[in-house]
Write a protein that holds these residues in place. Structure first.
Motif, PDB file in Angstrom:
ATOM      1  N   THR A  28       0.850  -1.202   0.000  1.00 47.19           N
ATOM      2  CA  THR A  28       0.000   0.000   0.000  1.00 47.19           C
ATOM      3  C   THR A  28       0.881   1.245   0.000  1.00 47.19           C
ATOM      4  N   SER A  30       2.132   5.052  -2.325  1.00 52.16           N
ATOM      5  CA  SER A  30       2.359   5.547  -3.691  1.00 52.16           C
ATOM      6  C   SER A  30       3.374   4.689  -4.446  1.00 52.16           C
ATOM      7  N   SER A  32       3.987   1.411  -3.931  1.00 50.96           N
ATOM      8  CA  SER A  32       3.287   0.159  -4.234  1.00 50.96           C
ATOM      9  C   SER A  32       2.279   0.358  -5.359  1.00 50.96           C
ATOM     10  N   ASP A  83       6.259  -4.250  -1.225  1.00 51.73           N
ATOM     11  CA  ASP A  83       5.621  -3.193  -0.438  1.00 51.73           C
ATOM     12  C   ASP A  83       6.605  -2.048  -0.213  1.00 51.73           C
ATOM     13  N   GLY A  84       6.093  -0.902   0.063  1.00 51.27           N
ATOM     14  CA  GLY A  84       6.911   0.275   0.335  1.00 51.27           C
ATOM     15  C   GLY A  84       7.313   0.345   1.807  1.00 51.27           C
ATOM     16  N   ALA A  85       7.966   1.438   2.165  1.00 48.76           N
ATOM     17  CA  ALA A  85       8.360   1.658   3.565  1.00 48.76           C
ATOM     18  C   ALA A  85       8.535   3.152   3.793  1.00 48.76           C
ATOM     19  N   LYS A  96       6.883   1.193   8.876  1.00 49.17           N
ATOM     20  CA  LYS A  96       5.807   1.189   7.900  1.00 49.17           C
ATOM     21  C   LYS A  96       4.519   1.685   8.562  1.00 49.17           C
ATOM     22  N   GLY A  97       3.546   1.997   7.703  1.00 52.58           N
ATOM     23  CA  GLY A  97       2.249   2.383   8.233  1.00 52.58           C
ATOM     24  C   GLY A  97       1.903   3.839   8.022  1.00 52.58           C
ATOM     25  N   GLY A  98       2.766   4.538   7.251  1.00 58.17           N
ATOM     26  CA  GLY A  98       2.447   5.931   6.936  1.00 58.17           C
ATOM     27  C   GLY A  98       1.078   6.050   6.273  1.00 58.17           C
ATOM     28  N   GLY A 100      -1.299   3.906   6.922  1.00 53.73           N
ATOM     29  CA  GLY A 100      -2.293   3.338   7.838  1.00 53.73           C
ATOM     30  C   GLY A 100      -2.645   1.882   7.582  1.00 53.73           C
ATOM     31  N   ALA A 101      -1.862   1.201   6.732  1.00 51.05           N
ATOM     32  CA  ALA A 101      -2.228  -0.181   6.370  1.00 51.05           C
ATOM     33  C   ALA A 101      -1.338  -1.213   7.051  1.00 51.05           C
ATOM     34  N   LEU A 102      -0.662  -0.826   8.132  1.00 49.19           N
ATOM     35  CA  LEU A 102       0.396  -1.669   8.688  1.00 49.19           C
ATOM     36  C   LEU A 102      -0.068  -3.045   9.149  1.00 49.19           C
ATOM     37  N   GLU A 105      -0.495  -5.190   6.106  1.00 45.56           N
ATOM     38  CA  GLU A 105       0.842  -5.266   5.495  1.00 45.56           C
ATOM     39  C   GLU A 105       1.726  -6.245   6.261  1.00 45.56           C
ATOM     40  N   LYS A 123      14.512   7.041   1.758  1.00 46.16           N
ATOM     41  CA  LYS A 123      13.934   6.293   2.887  1.00 46.16           C
ATOM     42  C   LYS A 123      15.003   5.508   3.669  1.00 46.16           C
TER      43      LYS A 123
HETATM   44  C1  5RP Z   1       1.464   2.218   4.073  1.00 48.46           C
HETATM   45  C2  5RP Z   1       2.933   2.064   4.076  1.00 48.46           C
HETATM   46  C3  5RP Z   1       3.661   2.587   2.900  1.00 48.46           C
HETATM   47  O1  5RP Z   1       4.362   1.537   2.317  1.00 48.46           O
HETATM   48  C4  5RP Z   1       4.607   3.661   3.334  1.00 48.46           C
HETATM   49  O2  5RP Z   1       3.874   4.674   3.997  1.00 48.46           O
HETATM   50  C5  5RP Z   1       5.352   4.267   2.140  1.00 48.46           C
HETATM   51  O3  5RP Z   1       4.455   4.999   1.347  1.00 48.46           O
HETATM   52  P1  5RP Z   1       4.889   5.653  -0.015  1.00 48.46           P
HETATM   53  O4  5RP Z   1       5.219   4.534  -0.958  1.00 48.46           O
HETATM   54  O5  5RP Z   1       3.682   6.435  -0.455  1.00 48.46           O
HETATM   55  O6  5RP Z   1       6.089   6.529   0.236  1.00 48.46           O
HETATM   56  O7  5RP Z   1       3.527   1.531   4.977  1.00 48.46           O
HETATM   57  O8  5RP Z   1       0.884   1.786   5.279  1.00 48.46           O
END
Ligand code: 5RP
Length: 233
Positions: A28, A30, A32, A83-85, A96-98, A100-102, A105, A123
């Motif tokens: 989840t 941008s 991802s 997945d992103g971070a 993770k969890g920026g 809100g899907a932690l 995830e 990052k």
């Molecule tokens: C969502 C996440 C995302 O992977 C994290 O916030 C990175 O987001 P982005 O790819 O938009 O920089 O953990 O819960």
């Protein structure tokens, strides 16, 4: 550095880890989202995969771009999770969890044979904690839980101890996760001992899950404006 081009480069590089027949965890955020769109193009070109989305937002996007989905309850294995971070340290520990899907995830990452993290190179950090650590908590008793989270920050020698309830919109309504919970943001500033903080948070009643992902990432793809830097654990 243009972070969006860097995120896109990382996302496209992650396609190298996807093979025909795989079950793929779909992260989840941008970065991802770039991956899901790129995977959709491969599916249109004939690739056969099934995706397990980590949020309702990712489910919607995957449906829009034509990535076939499968319910997590219907799979016995997930081959690779992409997945992103928000932050990645040299031990491949993540915040993770920026988005809100932690919770979903982490469930998907933990069920996957391999977790590939895709992120713009900004990052990568020497020490976790400048990004506020998301902690998903039950709505019931959340203020008491927040006080316990603050104690955990103090007990594990974090540089900061402020804990805030995540809100959104003009009315500052609490953000509700896909699981129906609240998110606390723990402003640790610098996390001296991520493993100790993770253990302390795991023991707090009311904490559903926290955004420290430890021992899960095996590959990190750091995107730059031109190219990527791939790091294996
Ligand atoms: C969502 C996440 C995302 O992977 C994290 O916030 C990175 O987001 P982005 O790819 O938009 O920089 O953990 O819960």
């Amino acid at each position: 550095m243009n972070p969006d081009i860097a995120k896109q480069n990382a996302a496209i590089a992650a396609l190298d880890y996807i093979e025909d027949g795989m079950v793929v965890g779909l992260g989840t955020g941008s970065t991802s989202a770039h991956f899901v769109r790129a995977l959709g193009e491969r599916v249109h070109a004939g690739l056969k995969v099934k995706g397990v989305p980590t949020s309702e937002a990712t489910r919607t996007l995957a449906e829009q771009v034509g990535v076939p989905l499968v319910e997590i309850s219907q799979v016995s294995r997930i081959d690779v999770d992409v997945d992103g971070a928000d932050e990645i340290d040299p031990a491949f520990r993540l915040i993770k969890g920026g988005g809100g899907a932690l919770l979903r995830e982490k469930i998907v990452a933990a069920a996957s044979a391999r977790m590939v993290v895709i992120a713009d190179a900004g990052k990568w950090v020497e020490r976790l904690g400048a990004f506020p650590l998301p902690v998903e908590v039950t709505r019931f008793g959340f203020a008491l839980t927040a006080a316990r989270v603050r104690e955990a920050l103090l007990a594990t020698n974090c540089a900061g101890d402020e804990v805030s309830l995540r809100t959104s919109g003009k009315a500052n309504e609490p953000v509700i996760t896909d699981g129906g919970n609240y998110i606390l943001d723990a402003h640790a500033k610098a996390i001296a001992d991520p493993d100790a903080l993770a253990s302390a948070l795991n023991q707090i009643a009311g904490v559903v899950e926290h955004g420290l992902f430890i021992g899960l990432a095996g590959t990190v793809i750091l995107g730059r404006e031109a190219g990527v830097d791939v790091r294996e654990k």
